[in-house]
Design an enzyme around this catalytic site. Structure first.
Site, short mmCIF file in Angstrom:
data_model
loop_
_atom_site.label_atom_id
_atom_site.label_comp_id
_atom_site.label_asym_id
_atom_site.label_seq_id
_atom_site.Cartn_x
_atom_site.Cartn_y
_atom_site.Cartn_z
N GLU A 107 10.24 16.40 14.80
CA GLU A 107 10.86 16.03 13.52
C GLU A 107 10.35 17.04 12.49
OE1 GLU A 107 9.44 12.39 11.71
OE2 GLU A 107 11.32 12.06 10.67
N LYS B 205 0.87 -1.18 0.00
CA LYS B 205 0.00 0.00 0.00
C LYS B 205 0.91 1.23 0.00
CE LYS B 205 -1.65 3.14 2.39
NZ LYS B 205 -1.79 4.22 1.43
N CYS C 156 13.95 10.44 6.77
CA CYS C 156 13.85 10.02 8.17
C CYS C 156 15.20 10.13 8.88
CB CYS C 156 13.34 8.60 8.25
SG CYS C 156 14.31 7.46 7.27
N GLU D 224 9.85 0.86 10.57
CA GLU D 224 10.88 1.89 10.33
C GLU D 224 10.18 3.23 10.47
OE1 GLU D 224 14.03 1.41 9.91
OE2 GLU D 224 14.08 -0.74 9.55
P1 NAP Z 1 2.66 8.34 7.43
O1 NAP Z 1 1.65 9.39 7.46
O2 NAP Z 1 2.87 7.51 8.62
O3 NAP Z 1 2.28 7.41 6.17
C1 NAP Z 1 3.05 6.30 5.80
C2 NAP Z 1 2.16 5.30 5.09
O4 NAP Z 1 1.16 4.84 5.98
C3 NAP Z 1 1.42 5.89 3.90
O5 NAP Z 1 1.28 4.91 2.91
C4 NAP Z 1 0.06 6.21 4.50
O6 NAP Z 1 -0.98 6.27 3.55
C5 NAP Z 1 -0.11 5.01 5.39
N1 NAP Z 1 -1.10 5.18 6.45
C6 NAP Z 1 -1.43 6.29 7.14
N2 NAP Z 1 -2.37 6.00 8.07
C7 NAP Z 1 -2.61 4.66 7.97
C8 NAP Z 1 -3.46 3.75 8.64
N3 NAP Z 1 -4.24 4.13 9.65
N4 NAP Z 1 -3.45 2.45 8.25
C9 NAP Z 1 -2.66 2.04 7.25
N5 NAP Z 1 -1.84 2.85 6.57
C10 NAP Z 1 -1.81 4.15 6.93
O7 NAP Z 1 4.11 8.89 7.07
P2 NAP Z 1 4.52 9.84 5.88
O8 NAP Z 1 4.07 11.20 6.21
O9 NAP Z 1 4.10 9.26 4.58
O10 NAP Z 1 6.13 9.73 5.94
C11 NAP Z 1 6.89 10.51 6.76
C12 NAP Z 1 7.32 9.76 8.00
O11 NAP Z 1 7.95 8.54 7.65
C13 NAP Z 1 8.35 10.52 8.81
O12 NAP Z 1 8.06 10.46 10.17
C14 NAP Z 1 9.65 9.78 8.51
O13 NAP Z 1 10.64 9.92 9.50
C15 NAP Z 1 9.17 8.39 8.36
N6 NAP Z 1 10.12 7.59 7.56
C16 NAP Z 1 10.87 6.66 8.22
C17 NAP Z 1 11.80 5.91 7.51
C18 NAP Z 1 12.64 4.88 8.21
O14 NAP Z 1 13.28 4.09 7.52
N7 NAP Z 1 12.68 4.84 9.53
C19 NAP Z 1 11.96 6.11 6.14
C20 NAP Z 1 11.18 7.08 5.51
C21 NAP Z 1 10.24 7.80 6.24
P3 NAP Z 1 -1.53 7.71 3.05
O15 NAP Z 1 -0.41 8.38 2.37
O16 NAP Z 1 -2.62 7.32 2.13
O17 NAP Z 1 -1.98 8.42 4.28
#
Ligand code: NAP
Length: 507
Positions: A408, A197, A309, A275
């Protein structure tokens, strides 16, 4: 808007930006069980180019029922995929790597169109992401078991690694290719199948990667891609976490969403690989080469325009070199950060991904400045370029009562603090619930080892601003996650150890 792009009606549609440039590998259907399909409801949502706010195309806005169909397809494919030989899986992963390498330019154009990052960075992401397919093509052939000395005569103990089954792969928008290959390469090597997804903002890269996987001969059902808008993500997430056929949830994204998924996974005692968000300190000691540190600060802060991240979030600079460092950093930002659309030659910083992210970054800086912080360079949105552009910024005089102090940022804002002692900087660096990446600049060998030991982070880079690759184990501690990606440990996330006892060997 309509005149500036044309989308054909077939699945493998072509896109003409301003009537001139064609985007290959653009799909407008999701991918389930080897078929390019629409949502059961026929609903679609637009994918927006953040550089100009134009619609690139529309893709299916799937719901829980579609996710269930995808899980069933992956579950059915698992029955045969798990019985393929390691060599067969390795060969297919290698072919996928080759096909992606051949299509680097086209994949990069898709990434730039939907995520906004400059083309050179998109190509860098393909090279980085593809290195996981190459790595796991090799690793597939080294998932070994053990024969353990038995405490009993006439009995033998064998430990083998078994694939977990269907893996739900939920990925963010900031590295829309690499965050998929880092997981899918590993899980396929282990003998698992998956449902991906992708984020609402970047489904096209996931679909392009699936198209290339199909070309490479990945059997139907092994990889499935369910696209959805943000409003449907929770319902789809529930299926992907709770369906009994799912064996593991592999998520990269925010800590907030990670906790929700972890909660749902616990109901079925599912394996998780999380992650999550970081809050990386970038520490500069007096012995450091300041020009080198400033050069690497550019990499650690402005890669993907701060939306990484492992991006440096807090610059902690010793008082003796504070002025020299911030001036060297400022000089590089003024020269090296060129804002604009990612397709334009010479641009190094694209837009922020969406309106929410743009508002968040602007709000954090406004709050800090209203409470006394100073913008040494930048400090405001660059609305003359587009609605989601933000100036590359250095903030000084930041205090704990400002929101930007602990959050962050996920944007092009470098917050610089001064410290006096090693003990003080370790305390500041560790004063967060996040523990992903960290950076230390010092020429004192003993100090480098002490920092490696004392920093509560999953990864510590000494004298470098970039630490990601396929070979090391990538991951965080505390609220930055559970598990490791890449390295020989990456496949372990997708296997269980099975113990078989062979007894009565003397009978
Ligand atoms: P996010 O809002 O958590 O979304 C990540 C994924 O989860 C997206 O596909 C999102 O879909 C989905 N999602 C959101 N709510 C969900 C739910 N209730 N059930 C299932 N899926 C759900 O994060 P983001 O804003 O895309 O990314 C930024 C964050 O990712 C930052 O905090 C960053 O640090 C972290 N990150 C961490 C790493 C690592 O390796 N540790 C790498 C990259 C990024 P939608 O887009 O449709 O909402």
């Amino acid at each position: 808007m309509i005149s500036s792009y044309v989308v054909s009606l077939s699945n493998k549609s072509s896109l003409f930006l301003n009537g001139s440039r064609r985007l290959h590998l653009l799909n407008k259907n999701a991918y389930i069980n080897g078929q390019w399909v629409s949502a059961g409801s026929k609903a679609v949502f637009p994918v927006i180019n953040p550089a100009d706010d134009k619609v690139i195309t529309e893709v299916p806005d799937m719901e829980a029922a579609d996710a269930k169909t995808a899980v069933d397809a992956a579950s059915s494919a698992f029955k045969t995929w798990k019985n393929t030989t390691a060599k067969e899986r390795s060969n297919i992963l290698r072919k996928w790597f080759d096909v992606c390498a051949k299509n680097t330019d086209y994949l990069a154009q898709i990434i730039t169109a939907e995520s906004g990052k400059p083309l050179a960075e998109s190509k860098g992401e393909i090279a980085y992401g593809n290195s996981f397919l190459e790595w796991f093509a090799d690793t597939a052939r080294h998932i070994n078991g053990e024969v353990v000395p038995s405490p009993w005569p006439n009995k033998m103990i064998m430990l083998t690694r078994q694939p977990l089954g269907v893996v739900s792969v939920i990925t963010p928008w900031n590295f829309p290719f690499a965050m998929i290959t880092r997981k899918v390469g590993a899980l396929m090597a282990a003998g698992c199948t998956c449902v991906i997804k992708p984020a609402e903002d970047t489904p096209l890269t996931a679909l392009a990667a699936a198209q290339l996987a199909e070309e490479a001969g990945v059997p139907k059902g092994v990889i499935n891609v369910v696209t959805s808008s943000r409003k449907n993500a929770p319902a789809i997430g529930k299926v992907l976490c709770e369906d009994p056929n799912v064996g593991c949830i592999s998520f990269t994204g925010s800590t907030h969403v990670g906790k929700i998924l972890y909660g749902m996974a616990s109901k079925g005692i599912k394996r998780v690989s999380l992650e999550l968000g970081g809050n990386a300190p970038f520490i500069v000691f007096p012995s450091a080469d300041i020009e080198h540190a400033a050069e690497h600060a550019m990499l650690a802060k402005f890669r993907n325009n701060g939306q990484a991240c492992v991006g440096a979030n807090r610059f902690l600079i010793h008082k003796d070199v504070f002025e020299a460092f911030v001036q060297a950093f400022k000089k590089r930002i003024a020269k090296g950060c060129v804002l604009g659309p990612g397709t334009k030659e010479g641009v190094t910083c694209g837009p922020l991904i969406n309106t929410e992210q743009s508002k968040k970054v602007a709000g954090l800086v406004e709050d800090a400045i209203s409470k006394g912080a100073k913008a040494l360079i930048g400090g405001k949105p660059a609305l003359d370029i587009g609605s989601k552009f933000y100036e590359s910024t250095i903030l000084t005089d930041v205090k704990p009562e400002m929101k930007i102090y602990a959050e962050e940022i996920f944007g092009p804002v470098a917050v610089c603090h001064m410290f006096e002692t090693e003990q003080e900087v370790v305390t500041i660096a560790n004063s967060t619930r996040s523990g992903l990446g960290s950076y230390v600049f010092t020429k004192d060998l003993g100090q480098a080892f002490r920092m490696s030991r004392q920093l509560d982070f999953g990864m510590v880079a000494i004298n470098d601003g970039i630490l990601s690759a396929a070979e090391p184990a990538f991951g965080g501690i505390k609220e930055s996650g559970i598990g490791r990606e890449g390295s020989k440990h990456g496949v372990e996330e997708y296997t269980d150890i099975k113990y078989t006892l062979f007894s009565a060997l003397d009978k």
